[in-house]
Design an enzyme around this catalytic site. Structure first.
Site, PDB file in Angstrom:
ATOM      1  N   HIS A  80       1.406  -1.072   0.151  1.00  0.00           N
ATOM      2  CA  HIS A  80      -0.099   0.263   0.303  1.00  0.00           C
ATOM      3  C   HIS A  80       0.603   1.402  -0.474  1.00  0.00           C
ATOM      4  O   HIS A  80       0.077   2.432   0.422  1.00  0.00           O
ATOM      5  CB  HIS A  80      -1.135  -0.154   1.015  1.00  0.00           C
ATOM      6  CG  HIS A  80      -1.546  -1.036   1.177  1.00  0.00           C
ATOM      7  ND1 HIS A  80      -2.754  -0.810   0.219  1.00  0.00           N
ATOM      8  CD2 HIS A  80      -2.282  -2.078   2.455  1.00  0.00           C
ATOM      9  CE1 HIS A  80      -3.516  -2.226   0.433  1.00  0.00           C
ATOM     10  NE2 HIS A  80      -3.129  -3.217   1.873  1.00  0.00           N
ATOM     11  N   HIS A 134      -6.102   4.357   6.430  1.00  0.00           N
ATOM     12  CA  HIS A 134      -5.534   3.383   5.428  1.00  0.00           C
ATOM     13  C   HIS A 134      -3.864   3.706   4.838  1.00  0.00           C
ATOM     14  O   HIS A 134      -3.723   4.476   4.634  1.00  0.00           O
ATOM     15  CB  HIS A 134      -6.949   2.835   4.703  1.00  0.00           C
ATOM     16  CG  HIS A 134      -6.583   1.841   3.808  1.00  0.00           C
ATOM     17  ND1 HIS A 134      -4.728   1.571   3.018  1.00  0.00           N
ATOM     18  CD2 HIS A 134      -6.710   0.225   3.727  1.00  0.00           C
ATOM     19  CE1 HIS A 134      -5.291   0.266   2.122  1.00  0.00           C
ATOM     20  NE2 HIS A 134      -5.759  -0.059   2.260  1.00  0.00           N
ATOM     21  N   GLU A 136      -2.586   3.152   2.375  1.00  0.00           N
ATOM     22  CA  GLU A 136      -2.370   4.045   1.313  1.00  0.00           C
ATOM     23  C   GLU A 136      -3.181   5.218   0.897  1.00  0.00           C
ATOM     24  O   GLU A 136      -2.375   6.089   0.383  1.00  0.00           O
ATOM     25  CB  GLU A 136      -3.550   3.072   0.255  1.00  0.00           C
ATOM     26  CG  GLU A 136      -2.936   3.941  -1.002  1.00  0.00           C
ATOM     27  CD  GLU A 136      -4.497   2.572  -2.172  1.00  0.00           C
ATOM     28  OE1 GLU A 136      -4.051   1.072  -2.215  1.00  0.00           O
ATOM     29  OE2 GLU A 136      -5.178   3.477  -2.793  1.00  0.00           O
ATOM     30  N   THR A 172      -7.347   2.445  -3.797  1.00  0.00           N
ATOM     31  CA  THR A 172      -7.207   1.896  -5.365  1.00  0.00           C
ATOM     32  C   THR A 172      -8.270   0.305  -4.228  1.00  0.00           C
ATOM     33  O   THR A 172      -9.078  -0.366  -5.630  1.00  0.00           O
ATOM     34  CB  THR A 172      -6.201   1.031  -5.396  1.00  0.00           C
ATOM     35  OG1 THR A 172      -5.293   0.929  -3.973  1.00  0.00           O
ATOM     36  CG2 THR A 172      -5.020   1.888  -6.077  1.00  0.00           C
ATOM     37  N   CYS A 207      -8.933   0.091  -8.057  1.00  0.00           N
ATOM     38  CA  CYS A 207      -8.186  -0.957  -8.785  1.00  0.00           C
ATOM     39  C   CYS A 207      -8.754  -1.995 -10.029  1.00  0.00           C
ATOM     40  O   CYS A 207      -9.188  -2.747  -9.002  1.00  0.00           O
ATOM     41  CB  CYS A 207      -7.444  -1.731  -7.779  1.00  0.00           C
ATOM     42  SG  CYS A 207      -6.376  -2.662  -8.103  1.00  0.00           S
ATOM     43  N   SER A 279      -7.647  -9.984   0.937  1.00  0.00           N
ATOM     44  CA  SER A 279      -6.917 -10.417   2.212  1.00  0.00           C
ATOM     45  C   SER A 279      -6.304 -12.091   2.804  1.00  0.00           C
ATOM     46  O   SER A 279      -5.563 -12.205   3.311  1.00  0.00           O
ATOM     47  CB  SER A 279      -7.003  -9.508   2.980  1.00  0.00           C
ATOM     48  OG  SER A 279      -7.154  -9.365   3.778  1.00  0.00           O
TER      49      SER A 279
HETATM   50  S1  SF4 Z   1      -5.491  -3.432  -4.719  1.00  0.00           S
HETATM   51 FE1  SF4 Z   1      -4.607  -3.149  -6.793  1.00  0.00          FE
HETATM   52  S2  SF4 Z   1      -3.684  -0.790  -6.649  1.00  0.00           S
HETATM   53 FE2  SF4 Z   1      -4.101  -2.162  -4.415  1.00  0.00          FE
HETATM   54  S3  SF4 Z   1      -1.816  -3.140  -4.070  1.00  0.00           S
HETATM   55 FE3  SF4 Z   1      -3.606  -4.925  -4.807  1.00  0.00          FE
HETATM   56  S4  SF4 Z   1      -2.797  -4.775  -7.292  1.00  0.00           S
HETATM   57 FE4  SF4 Z   1      -1.660  -2.903  -6.639  1.00  0.00          FE
END
Ligand code: SF4
Length: 298
Positions: A80, A134, A136, A172, A207, A279
């Site tokens: 992330h 989070h 990210e 994402t 994503c 996950s």
């Molecule tokens: S959800 Fe998509 S952008 Fe986010 S870590 Fe996974 S593959 Fe990468």
């Protein structure tokens, strides 16, 4: 082999960790095959069972205040991503960074920095659809000096002005359907406020790997009699997906490990689906399927 109950067991073909998280785990395992220990900044994946497996191999999670202890040692940055300040601190203490930031997240960090610079010039704003804590989101926010509005749902738009050039970006791992709802709500607010003449853009940053997970799960549920949803209770994606499943198929059960399955849930001839969060590792879904077969072996 004879079983005292016939069940049809199917694993959701759309389940399993995304490319970015799988890649980070692979990077960690490659190092742990050669070395006895590897530190990771935070939890590599939001799944305790998978973390426990990696801990057995030598992985340890550390916090930002422990970066200094990794001086002249390796430190894994997870999928992330991290704020730029973390890279600076690690470099200051001569830490060897093993950067597992997902390339898609890296690209989004650059987009945030570019859009932030553009918005600064026109007194505009960046709005990020995400969860404030989070990893990210923390990394993305830092690319805009923290000057980014974070919204979790259409209700949070009350705090966002419409009389400004605006760029929307999504974390994402959000669902496309929820991002679309937020965009529609903001457009409606602009209409009500009569501010539609201000430039507005929504970056398509959900994503592709997770964008359709909600839809895929709904399709998977269609012919099932029962769903076993395997996830860490702390996984926000897992909780969201389970809510969708439970609404569609009330006979859905949330488990964090196969040990939590109960015999009384199952009936002769049922079609049982096994799915999980983005996950949840595939091996855990397979183990759940095997343990379920084992449960009814004569
Ligand atoms: S959800 Fe998509 S952008 Fe986010 S870590 Fe996974 S593959 Fe990468």
């Amino acid at each position: 082999m004879k079983y005292n109950m016939d069940l049809e067991i199917i694993i959701d073909p759309g389940a399993g960790p995304c490319f970015g998280v799988s890649r980070a785990i692979q990077l960690a395992e490659n190092i742990l095959n050669e070395e006895s220990e590897l530190a990771c900044l935070g939890d590599l994946i939001h799944n305790k069972t998978e973390i426990d497996r990696l801990i057995q191999k030598g992985l340890k999670s550390i916090g930002h205040c422990q970066i200094v202890e990794q001086s002249k040692k390796k430190l894994l940055f997870r999928a992330h991503g991290e704020p730029t300040s973390t890279y600076r601190i690690a470099e200051t203490f001569e830490v060897t960074i093993v950067d597992a930031t997902c390339p898609i997240v890296k690209q989004l960090q650059e987009i945030v920095a570019q859009e932030c610079a553009k918005m600064k010039k026109v007194n505009g704003q960046l709005v990020l659809f995400g969860d404030i804590n989070h990893a990210e989101v923390i990394g993305l926010k830092a690319r805009c000096d923290g000057k980014i509005g974070i919204v979790r749902n259409p209700k949070d738009l009350e705090t966002i002005q419409t009389a400004k050039p605006t760029v929307f970006i999504s974390q994402t791992t959000k669902f496309q359907s929820d991002y679309n709802k937020l965009i529609t709500a903001f457009k409606q607010k602009r209409k009500t406020d009569q501010t539609e003449h201000y430039p507005f853009k929504a970056v398509n940053s959900v994503c592709k790997q997770v964008a359709k997970r909600d839809k895929q799960l709904k399709i998977f549920l269609k012919d099932l009699d029962l769903l076993l949803f395997v996830s860490d209770p702390k996984s926000s994606n897992g909780n969201e997906l389970f809510k969708i499943a439970k609404r569609k198929l009330p006979n859905s059960f949330f488990i964090s490990s196969p040990d939590e399955m109960e015999k009384i849930w199952f009936k002769q001839g049922q079609k049982v689906g096994i799915s999980g969060a983005t996950s949840t590792p595939i091996w855990l879904l397979e183990e759940t399927a095997n343990r379920l077969k084992e449960m009814f072996r004569e």
